[in-house]
Design a protein around this motif. Structure first.
Motif, PDB file in Angstrom:
ATOM      1  N   ALA A 128       0.932  -1.356   0.049  1.00  9.17           N
ATOM      2  CA  ALA A 128       0.079  -0.040   0.060  1.00  9.17           C
ATOM      3  C   ALA A 128       0.915   1.312  -0.164  1.00  9.17           C
ATOM      4  O   ALA A 128       2.193   1.140   0.308  1.00  9.17           O
ATOM      5  CB  ALA A 128      -0.815   0.083   0.918  1.00  9.17           C
ATOM      6  N   VAL A 200      -2.918  -3.918   4.952  1.00 10.23           N
ATOM      7  CA  VAL A 200      -2.667  -4.361   3.560  1.00 10.23           C
ATOM      8  C   VAL A 200      -3.338  -5.865   3.275  1.00 10.23           C
ATOM      9  O   VAL A 200      -2.973  -6.839   4.011  1.00 10.23           O
ATOM     10  CB  VAL A 200      -1.264  -4.433   3.294  1.00 10.23           C
ATOM     11  N   VAL A 221      -7.198  -2.611   1.072  1.00  8.80           N
ATOM     12  CA  VAL A 221      -7.081  -2.233   2.265  1.00  8.80           C
ATOM     13  C   VAL A 221      -8.067  -2.764   3.065  1.00  8.80           C
ATOM     14  O   VAL A 221      -9.069  -2.717   2.446  1.00  8.80           O
ATOM     15  CB  VAL A 221      -6.586  -0.760   2.613  1.00  8.80           C
ATOM     16  N   ARG A 301      -3.580   3.808  -0.161  1.00  5.60           N
ATOM     17  CA  ARG A 301      -4.058   3.095  -1.628  1.00  5.60           C
ATOM     18  C   ARG A 301      -3.457   1.818  -1.562  1.00  5.60           C
ATOM     19  O   ARG A 301      -2.028   1.774  -1.857  1.00  5.60           O
ATOM     20  CB  ARG A 301      -3.816   4.089  -2.594  1.00  5.60           C
ATOM     21  N   ALA A 302      -4.081   0.958  -2.288  1.00  8.21           N
ATOM     22  CA  ALA A 302      -3.427  -0.599  -2.516  1.00  8.21           C
ATOM     23  C   ALA A 302      -2.867  -0.570  -3.833  1.00  8.21           C
ATOM     24  O   ALA A 302      -3.137   0.079  -4.602  1.00  8.21           O
ATOM     25  CB  ALA A 302      -4.510  -1.657  -2.360  1.00  8.21           C
TER      26      ALA A 302
END
Length: 320
Positions: A128, A200, A221, A301-302
């Motif tokens: 992430a 994550v 996530v 953000r993944a």
């Protein structure tokens, strides 16, 4: 699988000698040098910038293709960020207190990490990226948290001279006395919370504190928002991450009820920490980061296939 020179040619290993020092662990640097005699092994000194060491190595006439790291989660997390930045494959050699990411990879000790390198088994691992306000994103391997857990980590670091267990116990007591509610906002909704964990990959739904990831390849996530409807005792109890600890605390009804925990699974999660008693810290992979006391915006953000890493030879999908 890459064609790895068995002597470690092209490998740069950064060793953080302070990781796990309080546990009295033996120095594993000699073993790394013995098994990878052609590798460049750099023991980091206090205050030395890992970013500058890696940048200098990459700019040299014979740049590395593999970045090895002997240390704990914080050092490994930063090394992962640099490996992504410079297109290097990450070799994790666990040497810290918890070694959460190494365990997720299936690497239990330094010998297992070296065996993984020699096998040439490399997998793409989802990570992430966390950003605060307009700062550049940082790589996250396990989890990001705001609220009670960063306060606990800060208390524990102030008492590191007491050792892992005594220091942790005193830190938990101090955090219990000082835990406070945090006002957050998301999608137009405001709430008072004890903590927010952003892990994550999908994790155990019974956990609030997700220190160690459960999958390697899932690019989402998994968020746990602990709403501040209960006591400070429950706020601190919710930070337990061992299965046995959670079971005991649940049995004596110290863990927060399911109704106090909001779960969100998404590829991109954003939250605003509101001014007024806002914490000036957040934590990622065990590392504290300072933020404004006037509030801040956090986005996690993944990133699929965000990192190449060595792991014991097996089907990479078995852990994803």
């Amino acid at each position: 699988m890459p064609d790895n020179p068995s002597d470690g040619t092209g490998v740069l290993v950064l060793a953080n000698s302070r990781s796990g020092a309080s546990l009295g662990r033996p120095d594993r640097v000699p073993d790394v040098r013995r098994r990878l005699p052609a590798a460049t092994v750099r023991e980091l000194t206090k205050g030395e910038s890992i970013d500058e060491v890696v940048a200098a190595a990459v700019a040299s006439p014979q740049p590395p293709t593999v970045l090895g790291v002997l240390g704990g989660d914080g050092t490994v997390s930063r090394a992962a960020h640099l490996a992504r930045q410079h297109d290097l494959t990450l070799l994790v050699l666990p040497g810290g207190t918890f070694n959460h990411f190494a365990r997720s990879l299936g690497i239990e000790d330094v010998d297992a990490g070296l065996d993984a390198y020699l096998s040439g088994s490399v997998a793409s691992v989802a990570v992430a990226e966390a950003s605060v306000d307009d700062r550049a994103p940082i790589t996250v391997l396990n989890a990001v948290s705001i609220g009670a857990y960063p306060e606990l980590v800060a208390e524990r670091e102030r008492r590191s001279s007491l050792g892992k267990w005594w220091g942790g116990a005193v830190a938990a007591w101090r955090a219990l006395q000082g835990a406070h509610r945090v006002e957050v906002a998301r999608n137009g909704r405001r709430a008072q919370v004890w903590s927010v964990f952003v892990g994550v990959g999908r994790n155990d739904p019974d956990r609030v504190a997700m220190m160690q990831r459960a999958t390697l390849t899932e690019a989402v996530v998994d968020v746990r928002v602990h709403h501040a409807r209960g006591t400070r005792v429950r706020a601190i109890a919710s930070l337990a991450f061992g299965k046995r600890s959670i079971a005991v605390l649940r049995a004596v009804r110290l863990m927060p009820p399911a109704s106090d925990i909001e779960r969100i699974v998404d590829g991109d999660f954003g939250i605003e920490v509101r001014p007024g008693g806002a914490p000036d810290l957040f934590v990622h992979d065990g590392e504290l980061e300072e933020v404004s006391k006037d509030g801040f915006r956090l986005r996690v953000r993944a990133s699929p296939d965000g990192l190449r890493a060595y792991l014991p030879p097996r089907d990479p999908g078995a852990r994803g």
